[in-house]
Scaffold this motif. Structure first.
Motif: not given
Length: 319
Positions: A98, A101, A111-112, A115-116, A119, A190
């Motif tokens: 987290a 990220l 953010w996208r 996050t990808y 993940f 993802c």
């Protein structure tokens, strides 16, 4: 309130499991086994843990580039070392993810993409760990004679492998609604990236090798810990037992895996016909190595430009 309750629950789980595991350990006897040579092996374990972080950085950079969030080597290494600190301090085994990220997104990647990248990196690592355990099952079965231990090992590994392969299959599906429906859009994206990275001729082989190397280095760290206390455990035993324990420890139900790791290692050693208390000893020192690494990561965080600029304008990422 919900976060407070979840954190409290994880603290209680860690505490309860640690209490039950430590009942099998004579701490005075454990400390009596430490010598000057022990310090050498613990120091080597810490160095290998940093090498493991670096190998993970190399994989993460490949994944991040595919996600549209390219990272410089030094920046990615700093973020991963900082993440190791928050892995030890946040109420989850993946708390560092987290924070990584947040750092990547705040650095300008968005953010996208951030996050990808986190993940997909975590998913690829999980798949590699599950495949590594499956590949070693013939030898694990010869080591673990207890039928309950065999069943537990098979169930946990097949569940992880099914989840990982299902994730890749999900990304291979071409149904249009998977890319547009809010409930599947991001997961499918993802999964598509994971397939693209793993099966790429340019990136795939390197990512596979790096992913396996990360887990092998964790086994080497555990072996150094075994040597530091002269535990009557062979390298093959460590190689068979540590990866399944790592897989179970990934469950975010405790603080940095404490308690879950010790209880699982104790059971694993018992199922393999080894002394359960030695499993707890190895697990405690294994956790201590990563705690020290995390503490160094905390110093990196305190001295970092990201900490100094906290709350101010986003830090730019060089193209």
């Amino acid at each position: 309130m919900r976060r407070i309750l979840l954190s409290t629950a994880k603290i209680l789980i860690s505490g309860a499991l640690l209490y039950l595991a430590l009942r099998k350990v004579d701490l005075s006897e454990l400390f009596s086994r430490f010598t000057v040579t022990s310090l050498f092996w613990i120091g080597l374990a810490i160095a290998i843990a940093f090498l493991q972080i670096f190998v993970g950085v190399l994989r993460w950079r490949e994944v991040s580039a595919a996600c549209g969030a390219p990272l410089e080597l030094a920046r990615a290494m700093r973020y991963n070392v900082i993440g190791s600190f928050f892995n030890q301090t946040l109420p989850s085994a993946i708390g560092g993810d987290a924070v990584r990220l947040w750092l990547v997104a705040r650095a300008g990647a968005g953010w996208r993409a951030a996050t990808y990248s986190i993940f997909v990196d975590r998913a690829i690592g999980l798949i590699a760990l599950a495949i590594m355990i499956v590949a070693s099952l013939p030898w694990s079965y010869s080591l673990i004679a207890d039928p309950h231990g065999r069943s537990a090992l098979l169930f946990v590994d097949l569940a992880a492998l099914a989840g990982g392969l299902g994730f890749l299959v999900f990304g291979a599906l071409k149904w249009h609604w998977l890319r547009t429906w809010w409930a599947t859009h991001h997961i499918h994206a993802c999964a598509v990236i994971a397939n693209r990275v793993i099966f790429s001729r340019s990136r795939g082989p390197a990512v596979v090798i790096l992913s396996l190397a990360v887990h092998v280095l964790a086994v080497v760290v555990a072996w150094c810990v075994v040597l530091s206390i002269a535990a009557p455990v062979g390298f093959s035993d460590v190689f068979m037992l540590v990866p399944p324990v790592m897989l179970i420890t990934m469950m975010p139900i405790s603080i940095a895996g404490w308690g879950v790791r010790e209880a699982t290692m104790s059971l694993a050693f018992g199922f393999a016909g080894l002394a359960a208390n030695e499993g707890v000893n190895v697990s405690l020192l294994f956790g201590a190595v990563y705690f020290i690494v995390g503490a160094i990561g905390g110093l990196v965080w305190i001295l970092s430009a990201e900490k100094a600029a906290q709350g101010s304008a986003p830090l730019g990422v060089p193209e």
